[in-house]
Scaffold this active site. Structure first.
Site, PDB file in Angstrom:
ATOM      1  N   HIS A   1     -53.505  17.856  -4.936  1.00  9.90           N
ATOM      2  CA  HIS A   1     -53.106  16.452  -4.790  1.00  9.90           C
ATOM      3  C   HIS A   1     -54.333  15.595  -4.430  1.00  9.90           C
ATOM      4  O   HIS A   1     -54.558  14.520  -4.994  1.00  9.90           O
ATOM      5  CB  HIS A   1     -52.045  16.301  -3.697  1.00  9.90           C
ATOM      6  CG  HIS A   1     -50.659  16.659  -4.131  1.00  9.90           C
ATOM      7  ND1 HIS A   1     -50.299  17.922  -4.508  1.00  9.90           N
ATOM      8  CD2 HIS A   1     -49.535  15.898  -4.250  1.00  9.90           C
ATOM      9  CE1 HIS A   1     -49.012  17.941  -4.827  1.00  9.90           C
ATOM     10  NE2 HIS A   1     -48.526  16.723  -4.673  1.00  9.90           N
TER      11      HIS A   1
ATOM     12  N   HIS B   1       2.136   3.036  -3.245  1.00  9.72           N
ATOM     13  CA  HIS B   1       1.242   3.792  -4.134  1.00  9.72           C
ATOM     14  C   HIS B   1       1.692   5.237  -4.282  1.00  9.72           C
ATOM     15  O   HIS B   1       1.589   5.827  -5.349  1.00  9.72           O
ATOM     16  CB  HIS B   1      -0.189   3.764  -3.604  1.00  9.72           C
ATOM     17  CG  HIS B   1      -1.001   2.629  -4.138  1.00  9.72           C
ATOM     18  ND1 HIS B   1      -1.302   2.486  -5.465  1.00  9.72           N
ATOM     19  CD2 HIS B   1      -1.573   1.564  -3.513  1.00  9.72           C
ATOM     20  CE1 HIS B   1      -2.027   1.394  -5.642  1.00  9.72           C
ATOM     21  NE2 HIS B   1      -2.203   0.812  -4.477  1.00  9.72           N
TER      22      HIS B   1
ATOM     23  N   GLN C   1       0.825  -1.198   0.000  1.00 12.09           N
ATOM     24  CA  GLN C   1       0.000   0.000   0.000  1.00 12.09           C
ATOM     25  C   GLN C   1       0.863   1.253   0.000  1.00 12.09           C
ATOM     26  O   GLN C   1       0.573   2.233  -0.684  1.00 12.09           O
ATOM     27  CB  GLN C   1      -0.916   0.005   1.224  1.00 12.09           C
ATOM     28  CG  GLN C   1      -2.087   0.937   1.092  1.00 12.09           C
ATOM     29  CD  GLN C   1      -2.974   0.555  -0.082  1.00 12.09           C
ATOM     30  OE1 GLN C   1      -3.290  -0.606  -0.287  1.00 12.09           O
ATOM     31  NE2 GLN C   1      -3.358   1.526  -0.875  1.00 12.09           N
TER      32      GLN C   1
ATOM     33  N   GLU D   1     -10.050   1.998   3.610  1.00 12.38           N
ATOM     34  CA  GLU D   1     -10.343   1.633   2.228  1.00 12.38           C
ATOM     35  C   GLU D   1     -10.160   0.126   2.049  1.00 12.38           C
ATOM     36  O   GLU D   1     -11.024  -0.570   1.521  1.00 12.38           O
ATOM     37  CB  GLU D   1      -9.406   2.405   1.298  1.00 12.38           C
ATOM     38  CG  GLU D   1      -9.569   2.039  -0.169  1.00 12.38           C
ATOM     39  CD  GLU D   1      -8.452   2.607  -1.032  1.00 12.38           C
ATOM     40  OE1 GLU D   1      -8.642   2.668  -2.258  1.00 12.38           O
ATOM     41  OE2 GLU D   1      -7.387   2.990  -0.499  1.00 12.38           O
ATOM     42  N   HIS D   2      -8.996  -0.371   2.457  1.00 12.96           N
ATOM     43  CA  HIS D   2      -8.708  -1.802   2.417  1.00 12.96           C
ATOM     44  C   HIS D   2      -8.487  -2.298   3.843  1.00 12.96           C
ATOM     45  O   HIS D   2      -7.771  -1.649   4.617  1.00 12.96           O
ATOM     46  CB  HIS D   2      -7.426  -2.098   1.628  1.00 12.96           C
ATOM     47  CG  HIS D   2      -7.405  -1.526   0.245  1.00 12.96           C
ATOM     48  ND1 HIS D   2      -6.758  -0.342  -0.066  1.00 12.96           N
ATOM     49  CD2 HIS D   2      -7.950  -1.976  -0.913  1.00 12.96           C
ATOM     50  CE1 HIS D   2      -6.894  -0.090  -1.346  1.00 12.96           C
ATOM     51  NE2 HIS D   2      -7.625  -1.063  -1.892  1.00 12.96           N
TER      52      HIS D   2
ATOM     53  N   ASP E   1      -6.855  -5.819  -5.919  1.00 15.12           N
ATOM     54  CA  ASP E   1      -6.365  -4.774  -6.817  1.00 15.12           C
ATOM     55  C   ASP E   1      -6.367  -5.233  -8.270  1.00 15.12           C
ATOM     56  O   ASP E   1      -6.510  -4.409  -9.181  1.00 15.12           O
ATOM     57  CB  ASP E   1      -4.937  -4.368  -6.438  1.00 15.12           C
ATOM     58  CG  ASP E   1      -4.907  -3.192  -5.478  1.00 15.12           C
ATOM     59  OD1 ASP E   1      -5.983  -2.652  -5.169  1.00 15.12           O
ATOM     60  OD2 ASP E   1      -3.802  -2.824  -5.038  1.00 15.12           O
TER      61      ASP E   1
END
Length: 424
Positions: free
Chosen positions: A415, A258, A255, A322-323, A356
């Site tokens: 209505h 990245h 990770q 996120e993960h 991924d």
């Protein structure tokens, strides 16, 4: 990496802070780009390409000849890998196809939903430090399955004015209709507004740097829908004494590589494991080609020692990663108590890398704590649902008085009248 031992609950929010960067002038810069693209279209795109990508383009659209030529530069091994990943992503996303059912809510009153694909979608695939051809698959495949009529892709060109061959190959086999050489906030603006070359789309998908993120957020206020708010990538690992320290270290590093703004967190009750993971990180880091950038990212990362499993679960749901990788003996029990996470990876042999690339799940996920309220990209992301209802003469008599009473009490007499006239 920072080691934090037995933090008090009152300190958790401070410990779990994501990396922060000065964005005081960011929105103004991005807004200027958006206005320029809206006013000048292709002309502004060519200028930004020269300024940011350092290349003078003659055409923004990637030609069929360029796509076919690029295929020659993708090895058979990579083609096979991309096609295997495509197959698994298709299988998983096809399983999400909506099945409509007609429901009679009251005798004579039938309601149902119809799933309709968003007609025009835009996909953004960053160039940056790595060619993210996997993102092409994650976005284009569900768009194709959903039935989107026009799938437009933008990605920045290199200094030779070309998009990476693997991105073009993935786009071709995944069903992208049109590909354009454009990056950054200007590409997002082009898809939102439309230019002489780039079609206007209804929804934009894909990751990117802070300029891309800001552009998506600003444009979503009035001009186009977006997949989700997104920021730098992140991972949390939950591990116990049964975890393999080398596996844990590899997951954290995968990770961290990245980018310098990524974050990796380990939460555990094992002090011994923390020591072993640090040793493994130092060993593995030396062998990584992206060592320098990964090392900077690790400055944002933390190894957190907690008292018990309950604390781990609570801090995880607060962080909303996120993960999330759970490398424990009882991983399923822990997983069942997780309510805030983008995607969860279970057991000692399930690296985040699988999601991924090729397991089948989607890797476009909510970051920055947005997993508390957002899902990752899935088939529904490319679909809108229209509701239908059909009421018979008997049905309006059965339900009519209920509608009339509610309309009366909201003081909306027209209505009420629309029902009363039908009741006869």
């Amino acid at each position: 990496m920072q080691i934090v031992k037995y933090p008090a609950k009152k300190d958790w929010s401070e410990i779990l802070k994501r990396p922060e960067f000065d964005i005081s002038s960011l929105h103004q810069k991005v807004n200027d780009i958006l206005i320029n693209i809206k006013k000048h279209g292709d002309k502004a795109l060519f200028e930004y390409c020269s300024l940011f990508d350092k290349v003078e383009l003659k055409n923004l659209k990637v030609s069929d000849d360029e796509i076919n030529e690029a295929e020659k530069y993708v090895s058979d091994e990579l083609k096979n890998a991309i096609e295997e990943a495509k197959k698994n992503i298709e299988i998983f996303h096809k399983s999400q196809i909506f099945e409509s059912k007609k429901i009679e809510t009251t005798q004579g009153v039938v309601c149902w939903q119809k799933a309709v694909a968003i007609e025009k979608v835009g996909l953004y695939v960053p160039g940056g430090t790595a060619p993210l051809f996997s993102t092409v698959l994650m976005l284009a495949i569900p768009a194709k399955i959903a039935g989107c009529k026009e799938i437009v892709l933008c990605s920045p060109p290199n200094k030779e004015g070309k998009i990476h061959p693997a991105i073009l190959y993935a786009a071709k086999i995944a069903g992208v209709n049109k590909i354009f050489k454009a990056g950054g906030a200007q590409a997002i603006a082009a898809m939102a507004y439309g230019t002489e070359s780039v079609p206007k789309v209804y929804k934009i998908f894909g990751p990117g740097n802070q300029y891309v993120t800001a552009a998506k957020q600003l444009l979503s206020l009035r001009d186009v829908a977006i997949d989700m708010p997104a920021g730098p990538s992140e991972v949390q690992v939950i591990a116990d004494d049964t975890a393999n320290a080398a596996f844990v270290a590899a997951d954290l590093l995968s990770q961290a590589e990245h980018g310098v703004d990524s974050q990796a967190i380990l939460t555990t009750t094992s002090d011994r494991l923390i020591s072993e993971v640090i040793t493994e990180i130092e060993k593995q880091l030396e062998r990584l080609p992206r060592k320098e950038m990964t090392a900077k990212s690790l400055l944002n990362s933390k190894l957190i020692l907690l008292k018990n499993e309950d604390e781990i679960i609570e801090i995880t749901n607060e962080y909303a990663p996120e993960h999330l990788i759970i490398e424990t003996n009882n991983y399923m029990q822990i997983a069942n108590r997780i309510v805030n996470a983008g995607s969860v990876f279970l057991g000692h042999y399930t690296p985040e890398s699988a999601g991924d690339y090729a397991s089948g799940t989607n890797h476009t996920l909510p970051t920055n704590g947005y997993a508390k309220a957002y899902s990752g990209v899935n088939l529904d992301s490319f679909i809108k649902k229209i509701t239908f209802q059909e009421i018979t003469e008997q049905g309006i008599r059965n339900l009519g008085r209920t509608i009339e009473v509610m309309a009366e009490n909201e003081q909306l007499d027209a209505h009420k009248n629309a029902v009363t006239l039908r009741k006869g």
